[in-house]
Design an enzyme around this catalytic site. Structure first.
Site, PDB file in Angstrom:
ATOM      1  N   CYS A  70       0.855  -1.183   0.000  1.00 41.22           N
ATOM      2  CA  CYS A  70       0.000   0.000   0.000  1.00 41.22           C
ATOM      3  C   CYS A  70       0.890   1.232   0.000  1.00 41.22           C
ATOM      4  O   CYS A  70       1.766   1.357   0.867  1.00 41.22           O
ATOM      5  CB  CYS A  70      -0.899  -0.011   1.245  1.00 41.22           C
ATOM      6  SG  CYS A  70      -1.862   1.504   1.491  1.00 41.22           S
ATOM      7  N   CYS A 177      -0.973   3.975  -6.959  1.00 45.80           N
ATOM      8  CA  CYS A 177      -1.769   3.296  -5.930  1.00 45.80           C
ATOM      9  C   CYS A 177      -1.822   1.829  -6.325  1.00 45.80           C
ATOM     10  O   CYS A 177      -2.065   1.506  -7.497  1.00 45.80           O
ATOM     11  CB  CYS A 177      -3.176   3.892  -5.859  1.00 45.80           C
ATOM     12  SG  CYS A 177      -4.334   2.958  -4.812  1.00 45.80           S
TER      13      CYS A 177
END
Length: 261
Positions: A70, A177
């Site tokens: 992440c 992302c």
């Protein structure tokens, strides 16, 4: 060999699949946080607390390395995670692949969450690694959430909106992302301009998986027996792979190779 990966949701799938392809014999531990997701809107302190709990749940399974799958958690929690877990468990973060993207020439666009776009963190990466190549920061509101839900209509709408904000002439898109890597080909199709050279996409999953192996002194062996196990932790509790994961090829790969145990 056992590799753990952590995220609030299924953004870790791309790196998980990359590890599986490099070492099909590795046992995998996926530690997610459905009770606390999404992490993006949380304060840095709150996010770090959630990330640390998820990391420690994974560490209890004694992995050889832990991948933070992440970007947001890497930005805010990586120093704390390393201070708590290393040197026993090497911790590998995920950062946007700006340096290799810029090495191919420009212009470059970075697709990222609204919270990351324009942030000092991302601006610092551009300053340090873009090497003078023009870089456009493109916010993608709603895209990570749509990918997390496997909401096809919302994914298409968010991708189209971000593509409309992407300047003409962009030759390379950095997927800032981890969720975006699950819909990379949709992004490519939306940004590719007729008559332009083929668009280049840069994700982080392959590099992160390779770095995890390097940190533990292991080599890629894609031809190894596909007998690695898969353990899923949901806010610390053993559970199934989230249903939305099976909407993506990366999730299907994991289920096909090693059912959750």
């Amino acid at each position: 060999m056992k590799i753990a990966l952590m995220d609030s949701g299924i953004g870790l799938l791309a790196a998980t699949a990359a590890v599986r392809r490099l070492r099909p014999d590795a046992d995998l531990v996926l530690s997610l946080d459905p009770d606390g997701m999404p992490w993006g809107p949380r304060t840095p302190e709150d996010l770090t607390e959630r990330a640390l709990a998820v990391a420690e749940a994974a560490a209890a399974h004694r992995p050889d390395a832990l991948i933070v799958g992440c970007n947001t958690a890497t930005v805010h929690a990586l120093p704390t995670l390393r201070a708590r877990l290393e040197p026993e468990v090497p911790v590998i973060g995920t950062v946007p692949a700006i340096k290799p993207a810029a090495a191919g020439g420009g212009p470059v666009a970075i697709w990222a969450t609204p919270a990351t776009t324009g942030s000092p963190y991302q601006r610092g990466l551009i300053r340090d690694f873009a090497d003078g190549v023009p870089v456009a920061e493109v916010p993608c509101p709603g895209l990570a959430d749509a990918v997390e839900r496997a909401d096809e209509t919302a994914i298409d709408a968010a991708v189209a909106a971000a593509a409309a904000r992407t300047p003409d002439g962009v030759r390379t898109v950095v997927l800032g992302c981890t969720h975006y890597e699950l819909v990379a080909e949709r992004i490519r199709a939306a940004v590719q301009r007729p008559g332009s050279p083929p668009l280049v996409l840069h994700g982080s999953a392959g590099a992160v998986a390779a770095q995890a192996l390097r940190r533990i002194g292991a080599r890629p062996e894609p031809g190894a027996p596909a007998d690695g196990g898969l353990t899923v932790l949901l806010s610390g509790r053993p559970g199934p792979l989230p249903a939305a994961a099976l909407a993506y090829e990366e999730g299907k790969l994991l289920e096909a190779v090693a059912p959750v145990r």
